[in-house]
Scaffold this motif. Structure first.
Motif, mmCIF file in Angstrom:
data_model
loop_
_atom_site.group_PDB
_atom_site.id
_atom_site.type_symbol
_atom_site.label_atom_id
_atom_site.label_comp_id
_atom_site.label_asym_id
_atom_site.label_seq_id
_atom_site.Cartn_x
_atom_site.Cartn_y
_atom_site.Cartn_z
ATOM 1 N N UNK A 63 27.777 -2.075 -30.858
ATOM 2 C CA UNK A 63 27.680 -2.048 -29.396
ATOM 3 C C UNK A 63 26.365 -2.709 -29.004
ATOM 4 N N UNK A 64 26.467 -3.825 -28.316
ATOM 5 C CA UNK A 64 25.267 -4.545 -27.902
ATOM 6 C C UNK A 64 24.763 -3.954 -26.591
ATOM 7 N N UNK A 65 23.513 -3.523 -26.614
ATOM 8 C CA UNK A 65 22.909 -2.859 -25.449
ATOM 9 C C UNK A 65 22.430 -3.906 -24.455
ATOM 10 N N UNK A 66 23.379 -4.487 -23.732
ATOM 11 C CA UNK A 66 23.082 -5.546 -22.777
ATOM 12 C C UNK A 66 22.780 -4.970 -21.394
ATOM 13 N N UNK A 67 22.063 -5.750 -20.618
ATOM 14 C CA UNK A 67 21.693 -5.343 -19.264
ATOM 15 C C UNK A 67 21.806 -6.513 -18.304
ATOM 16 N N UNK A 68 22.229 -6.212 -17.079
ATOM 17 C CA UNK A 68 22.154 -7.152 -15.962
ATOM 18 C C UNK A 68 21.010 -6.647 -15.088
ATOM 19 N N UNK A 90 20.238 -10.251 -34.727
ATOM 20 C CA UNK A 90 19.636 -9.016 -35.215
ATOM 21 C C UNK A 90 18.122 -9.143 -35.304
ATOM 22 N N UNK A 91 17.644 -10.273 -35.796
ATOM 23 C CA UNK A 91 16.198 -10.469 -35.893
ATOM 24 C C UNK A 91 15.552 -10.453 -34.517
ATOM 25 N N UNK A 92 16.209 -11.084 -33.545
ATOM 26 C CA UNK A 92 15.688 -11.080 -32.174
ATOM 27 C C UNK A 92 15.654 -9.662 -31.610
ATOM 28 N N UNK A 93 16.660 -8.858 -31.923
ATOM 29 C CA UNK A 93 16.693 -7.474 -31.439
ATOM 30 C C UNK A 93 15.601 -6.640 -32.115
ATOM 31 N N UNK A 98 10.632 -3.805 -30.528
ATOM 32 C CA UNK A 98 9.257 -3.359 -30.765
ATOM 33 C C UNK A 98 8.374 -3.682 -29.566
ATOM 34 N N UNK A 99 8.612 -4.843 -28.962
ATOM 35 C CA UNK A 99 7.885 -5.198 -27.731
ATOM 36 C C UNK A 99 8.214 -4.194 -26.639
ATOM 37 N N UNK A 100 9.499 -3.892 -26.500
ATOM 38 C CA UNK A 100 9.946 -2.954 -25.457
ATOM 39 C C UNK A 100 9.447 -1.538 -25.742
ATOM 40 N N UNK A 101 9.484 -1.128 -27.005
ATOM 41 C CA UNK A 101 9.031 0.215 -27.354
ATOM 42 C C UNK A 101 7.551 0.392 -27.040
ATOM 43 N N UNK A 168 12.886 -7.927 -23.144
ATOM 44 C CA UNK A 168 13.652 -8.374 -24.321
ATOM 45 C C UNK A 168 15.043 -7.768 -24.431
ATOM 46 N N UNK A 169 15.683 -7.502 -23.318
ATOM 47 C CA UNK A 169 17.052 -6.989 -23.343
ATOM 48 C C UNK A 169 18.029 -8.153 -23.182
ATOM 49 N N UNK A 170 19.070 -8.259 -24.018
ATOM 50 C CA UNK A 170 20.038 -9.345 -23.877
ATOM 51 C C UNK A 170 20.931 -9.143 -22.661
ATOM 52 N N UNK A 171 21.472 -10.235 -22.146
ATOM 53 C CA UNK A 171 22.404 -10.165 -21.027
ATOM 54 C C UNK A 171 23.811 -9.922 -21.560
ATOM 55 N N UNK A 172 24.726 -9.417 -20.720
ATOM 56 C CA UNK A 172 26.112 -9.238 -21.174
ATOM 57 C C UNK A 172 26.761 -10.555 -21.580
ATOM 58 N N UNK A 173 26.374 -11.647 -20.914
ATOM 59 C CA UNK A 173 26.917 -12.957 -21.290
ATOM 60 C C UNK A 173 26.491 -13.333 -22.714
ATOM 61 N N UNK A 174 25.222 -13.060 -23.038
ATOM 62 C CA UNK A 174 24.750 -13.328 -24.401
ATOM 63 C C UNK A 174 25.493 -12.472 -25.410
#
Length: 280
Positions: A63-68, A90-93, A98-101, A168-174
């Motif tokens: 489940x990809x934790x995407x955000x708009x 995965x590497x990007x996540x 860590x940046x977000x945390x 650093x949150x991915x978009x739903x499109x990504x």
């Protein structure tokens, strides 16, 4: 085939090992499961072996934790290959979380006057090969506050709260695109929980369909009968797959493994490459 295609383990923010999830699924008379931990498919071999031990059919999931913006728009992926596209994502996540945390911890420390560290959040991970999750951060602060981690998350770390971070949150499109790049099937998770006005949510869903979305999770613990009927009609009108799952994490919540009762259609089973009963 009775299925639960939305389950979490200690590889993200769930409380139990894959074997315990598989045991409970078999006990609940579920026949097909997918463990859909957040943002990674790490532990896939362990998860599949656990399912096979209890006589269950299994499909790899995440489940990809995407955000708009600040709005949660999670996307489920099934049958994805752990190839180059997956490893890059995965590497990007791993790096982004860590940046977000650090951002969340800095905000929460300022709010409470604490000195909680990133290491304290990481220590709450049972499986360190998967990305750190916001609940690990919330759990570290919950321990200091003497409160329930879920309540701490809701009060301080969820969208719009003082320690929330959008970094650093991915978009739903990504999310849809990386699932497709991995050769998998994408399904919009719990759409009734997308906190957008109706017209904006419709536009979002239409846009994701145009980007290659394959399905919608019409059956989910949080959905009412009306929600289920509406999203099922939407899926059928656009030729999308209907998926379903409990979104089970741990005991003591309203999410019960195997509920709502969902039976995967022959079309969905074919798309997931799960043999239908009686077929060879």
């Amino acid at each position: 085939m009775r299925a639960d295609l939305h389950l979490h383990t200690v590889y993200s923010d769930g409380a139990y090992l894959p074997e315990e999830i598989a045991r409970r699924a078999a006990q609940a008379r579920v026949e097909l499961i997918s463990v859909t931990d957040h943002d990674s498919m790490e532990g896939a071999d362990e998860k599949r072996a656990a399912a096979e031990k209890y006589g269950l059919r299994y499909v790899d999931g995440w489940e990809i934790s995407a955000y708009r913006g600040a709005v949660k728009v999670h996307v489920l992926g099934y049958g994805c290959a752990r190839g180059e596209a997956y490893r890059a994502f995965l590497q990007a996540r791993r790096e982004g979380v860590l940046v977000r945390a650090r951002d969340m911890i800095e905000k929460a420390n300022a709010l409470f006057g604490f000195t909680v560290t990133l290491e304290a959040a990481q220590a709450r991970q049972v499986k360190r090969d998967a990305p750190l999750h916001t609940m690990h951060v919330a759990g570290a602060f919950a321990e200091r506050l003497g409160e329930d981690p879920i309540e701490v998350y809701r009060k301080y770390f969820s969208a719009g709260k003082p320690a929330f971070s959008q970094l650093c949150r991915p978009s739903p499109e990504e999310a849809v695109e990386v699932i497709r790049a991995c050769g998998g099937i994408s399904s919009l998770a719990h759409p009734a929980r997308i906190r957008l006005p109706f017209a904006e949510r419709e536009a979002l869903m239409d846009g994701l369909c145009a980007r290659g979305l394959n399905g919608i999770e019409c059956f989910h613990t949080s959905h009412t009968v009306g929600d289920r009927e509406y999203f099922t009609a939407y899926a059928h009108a656009r030729g999308l797959l209907v998926t379903g799952g409990s979104d089970f994490h741990k005991d003591g919540t309203d999410r019960i493994l195997g509920l709502p009762e969902f039976h995967a259609s022959a079309r969905l089973l074919s798309a997931l490459e799960i043999p239908v009963r009686g077929s060879k």
